[in-house]
Write an enzyme that holds these catalytic residues in place. Structure first.
Site, PDB file in Angstrom:
ATOM      1  N   LYS A 276     -15.080   6.288  -6.673  1.00  9.08           N
ATOM      2  CA  LYS A 276     -15.745   7.205  -7.598  1.00  9.08           C
ATOM      3  C   LYS A 276     -17.076   6.692  -8.060  1.00  9.08           C
ATOM      4  CE  LYS A 276     -12.326  10.007  -9.625  1.00  9.08           C
ATOM      5  NZ  LYS A 276     -10.994   9.478  -9.847  1.00  9.08           N
TER       6      LYS A 276
ATOM      7  N   ASP B 289      -7.517  -3.935  -6.891  1.00  5.96           N
ATOM      8  CA  ASP B 289      -7.328  -3.218  -5.622  1.00  5.96           C
ATOM      9  C   ASP B 289      -8.119  -3.883  -4.487  1.00  5.96           C
ATOM     10  OD1 ASP B 289      -5.892  -1.367  -7.106  1.00  5.96           O
ATOM     11  OD2 ASP B 289      -7.410   0.221  -6.957  1.00  5.96           O
TER      12      ASP B 289
ATOM     13  N   SER C 146     -11.740  -4.290  -9.950  1.00  3.77           N
ATOM     14  CA  SER C 146     -10.335  -3.920  -9.758  1.00  3.77           C
ATOM     15  C   SER C 146      -9.606  -4.884  -8.819  1.00  3.77           C
ATOM     16  CB  SER C 146     -10.251  -2.506  -9.175  1.00  3.77           C
ATOM     17  OG  SER C 146      -8.907  -2.183  -8.905  1.00  3.77           O
TER      18      SER C 146
ATOM     19  N   ASP D  37     -15.461  -6.698 -14.793  1.00  4.80           N
ATOM     20  CA  ASP D  37     -14.413  -5.721 -14.477  1.00  4.80           C
ATOM     21  C   ASP D  37     -14.470  -5.334 -13.004  1.00  4.80           C
ATOM     22  OD1 ASP D  37     -12.528  -3.743 -14.361  1.00  4.80           O
ATOM     23  OD2 ASP D  37     -13.260  -2.629 -16.104  1.00  4.80           O
TER      24      ASP D  37
ATOM     25  N   VAL E 104      -3.164   1.329  -6.798  1.00  4.14           N
ATOM     26  CA  VAL E 104      -3.357   1.077  -5.364  1.00  4.14           C
ATOM     27  C   VAL E 104      -2.850  -0.320  -5.004  1.00  4.14           C
ATOM     28  CG1 VAL E 104      -5.117   0.727  -3.578  1.00  4.14           C
ATOM     29  CG2 VAL E 104      -5.217   2.742  -5.081  1.00  4.14           C
TER      30      VAL E 104
ATOM     31  N   GLU F  27       0.848   6.568  -4.208  1.00  2.00           N
ATOM     32  CA  GLU F  27       0.855   5.836  -5.482  1.00  2.00           C
ATOM     33  C   GLU F  27       1.326   6.748  -6.623  1.00  2.00           C
ATOM     34  OE1 GLU F  27      -2.341   5.513  -8.135  1.00  2.00           O
ATOM     35  OE2 GLU F  27      -3.846   5.918  -6.583  1.00  2.00           O
TER      36      GLU F  27
HETATM   37  N1  PSU Z   1      -9.595   5.813  -8.989  1.00  2.00           N
HETATM   38  C1  PSU Z   1      -9.460   7.149  -8.969  1.00  2.00           C
HETATM   39  N2  PSU Z   1      -8.296   7.714  -9.399  1.00  2.00           N
HETATM   40  C2  PSU Z   1      -7.268   6.950  -9.839  1.00  2.00           C
HETATM   41  C3  PSU Z   1      -7.428   5.536  -9.832  1.00  2.00           C
HETATM   42  C4  PSU Z   1      -8.601   5.021  -9.401  1.00  2.00           C
HETATM   43  O1  PSU Z   1     -10.375   7.829  -8.552  1.00  2.00           O
HETATM   44  O2  PSU Z   1      -6.228   7.484 -10.237  1.00  2.00           O
HETATM   45  C5  PSU Z   1      -6.282   4.663 -10.237  1.00  2.00           C
HETATM   46  C6  PSU Z   1      -5.611   4.063  -8.989  1.00  2.00           C
HETATM   47  O3  PSU Z   1      -4.229   3.910  -9.234  1.00  2.00           O
HETATM   48  C7  PSU Z   1      -6.279   2.705  -8.871  1.00  2.00           C
HETATM   49  C8  PSU Z   1      -6.427   2.335 -10.328  1.00  2.00           C
HETATM   50  O4  PSU Z   1      -5.534   1.760  -8.158  1.00  2.00           O
HETATM   51  O5  PSU Z   1      -6.787   3.547 -10.980  1.00  2.00           O
HETATM   52  C9  PSU Z   1      -7.476   1.273 -10.525  1.00  2.00           C
HETATM   53  O6  PSU Z   1      -7.437   0.850 -11.843  1.00  2.00           O
HETATM   54  P1  PSU Z   1      -8.354  -0.402 -12.285  1.00  2.00           P
HETATM   55  O7  PSU Z   1      -9.753   0.106 -12.148  1.00  2.00           O
HETATM   56  O8  PSU Z   1      -7.948  -0.661 -13.703  1.00  2.00           O
HETATM   57  O9  PSU Z   1      -8.042  -1.509 -11.332  1.00  2.00           O
HETATM   58 MN    MN Z   2     -10.477  -3.157 -14.298  1.00  2.00          MN
END
Ligand code: PSU
Ligand code: MN
Length: 305
Positions: free
Chosen positions: A158, A141, A139, A137, A105, A24
Site C-alpha cells: 500500500k 512480513d 513489518s 517501523d 502475513v 490470512e
Molecule cells: N496491508 C494491507 N492490508 C492488511 C495488512 C497489511 O494492505 O490487512 C495486514 C496484514 O495482515 C499484514 C499486516 O501482514 O497488516 C502487517 O502489519 P504490520 O505493518 O504491523 O507488520
Molecule cells: Mn510495524
C-alpha cells in the site's frame, strides 16, 4: 509437534493431494468491519474453490492453529472484537494462553509452512513505513518472506508505506519481488506505480517453476508475487495521496505506534474515502485468490511431471 487442527475440507484435500491455498485472518479481524469481513472471507474462499483449489483460512483459537475454518469458526472469528493481531513474535504466546488471534502475513506463512501449504493469497503485505528512519517501523512480513518457503500473492504494498524503501529491504533480504504480467510494481489500489518491479513473470506455471527451483537450490525463503488490481476496481493514486498524508499525520499526532499503525491507517483510509476503499480491497483480494489457486494447481502439475 505443533498444535495443528485441520478443518474437514482441508483434511479431505490433503488426503486427495488437492491444491491448497492459505488465507490470512488479520484482514478479517483488523482490516474490515463486520459483517463485510465475513462476507469477504466467504467470497474469497468460494473464488478459490471455483478456480479448482481448496482454501485454508488460518487463525488461532483454543490453543490450536486452525488450518481451514468451518462456517462456525469463520463466523466466530469475524465477530471477535478483541482478537489479537499475531505476527511471528506473538504466535507462541497466543497459543499457550488460549487466545483468539488473527494471523498477519508473517504468521500465516509460518502456519502454512507447518501445514505443508506453499501458496498463500492476501491483499497487501506489511512493509517499511514512511518515516522508518525515525520510527524503525518495518513489518516482520519482510523478514518472513526471506526465511519461510511460501509463495505470497499480494497486490503489491500500500501507498501508506514507503514503497522504494520496502523494495530496497526486500532486495537486501533476498526476496524475489515478481510483478505478474507487467513491468511496473503494482501499488495495491492502483495497477501501476512509478517503480519498476525487480522481476516479472507472466504465467502461473512460471511462478510455480520458480518456487520449485528456489527449493532445489536450497535457498530459504519465499516469493512475493505482486498482482495488479483489476482495472475496473482501481482507485487513482492522485485521489488517495492527500488522504494518506492526512492519515499518517493523524497517526503521528495521536501517538499510534507498533502493531496499531497499519490497522489505524487502513481504517482512516476507509473513512476518508467514505468506504470506497472497501470494494477495491475486496476486488483485489479475490483477484489474488484466483491467481494463487492457479499457482497451487501449477505446482501440483509440475511435481507430477
Ligand atoms: N496491508 C494491507 N492490508 C492488511 C495488512 C497489511 O494492505 O490487512 C495486514 C496484514 O495482515 C499484514 C499486516 O501482514 O497488516 C502487517 O502489519 P504490520 O505493518 O504491523 O507488520
Ligand atoms: Mn510495524
Amino acid at each position: 509437534m505443533p498444535p495443528l487442527t485441520f478443518s474437514p475440507e482441508v483434511t479431505a484435500a490433503r488426503a486427495a493431494g488437492a491444491p491448497l491455498v492459505a488465507l490470512e485472518s488479520t484482514i478479517i479481524t483488523h482490516g474490515m468491519p463486520y459483517p463485510q469481513n465475513l462476507q469477504m472471507a466467504q467470497t474469497v474462499e468460494d473464488d478459490i474453490r471455483a478456480a479448482g483449489a481448496v482454501p485454508a483460512t488460518i487463525a488461532i483459537m483454543d490453543g490450536q492453529i486452525h488450518i481451514g475454518l468451518d462456517a462456525a469458526n469463520l463466523a466466530r472469528l469475524a465477530q471477535t472484537q478483541d482478537a489479537l493481531k499475531l505476527s511471528r513474535a506473538d504466535l507462541a504466546v497466543a497459543l499457550a494462553t488460549g487466545r483468539v488471534g488473527a494471523t498477519t502475513v508473517a504468521a500465516t506463512m509460518i502456519c502454512a509452512a507447518l501445514a505443508g501449504i506453499e501458496v498463500f493469497a492476501t491483499g497487501g503485505i506489511g512493509g517499511v513505513h514512511r518515516g522508518a528512519e525515525q520510527s524503525f517501523d518495518i513489518s516482520a512480513d519482510l523478514q518472513e518472506l526471506a526465511q519461510t518457503r511460501v509463495t505470497v500473492v499480494a497486490a503489491g504494498a500500500k501507498a501508506i508505506l514507503d514503497l522504494p524503501k520496502t523494495l530496497e529491504v526486500l532486495e537486501t533480504l533476498g526476496v524475489p519481488v515478481i510483478a505478474y504480467g507487467q513491468d511496473s510494481l503494482p501499488a495495491f489500489w492502483s495497477r501501476e506505480s512509478d517503480l519498476k518491479a525487480p522481476l516479472r513473470l507472466d504465467t502461473p506455471a512460471q511462478i510455480a517453476a520458480s518456487h520449485l527451483m528456489r527449493a532445489r537450490l536450497g535457498v530459504p525463503g519465499g516469493q512475493l508475487v505482486a498482482n495488479p488490481i483489476p482495472a475496473e476496481a482501481e482507485i487513482s493514486a492522485a485521489v488517495l495521496a492527500p488522504m494518506i498524508t492526512r492519515a499518517i499525520a493523524e497517526a503521528e499526532a495521536q501517538g499510534i505506534a507498533a502493531k496499531d499503525v497499519t490497522p489505524f491507517l487502513l481504517q482512516r483510509i476507509y473513512d476518508l474515502t467514505e468506504g470506497a476503499s472497501l470494494p477495491a480491497n475486496i476486488a483485489l483480494v479475490r483477484n489474488n485468490a484466483r491467481l494463487a489457486a492457479q499457482i497451487a494447481q501449477a505446482l501440483g502439475t509440475a511435481r507430477l511431471a
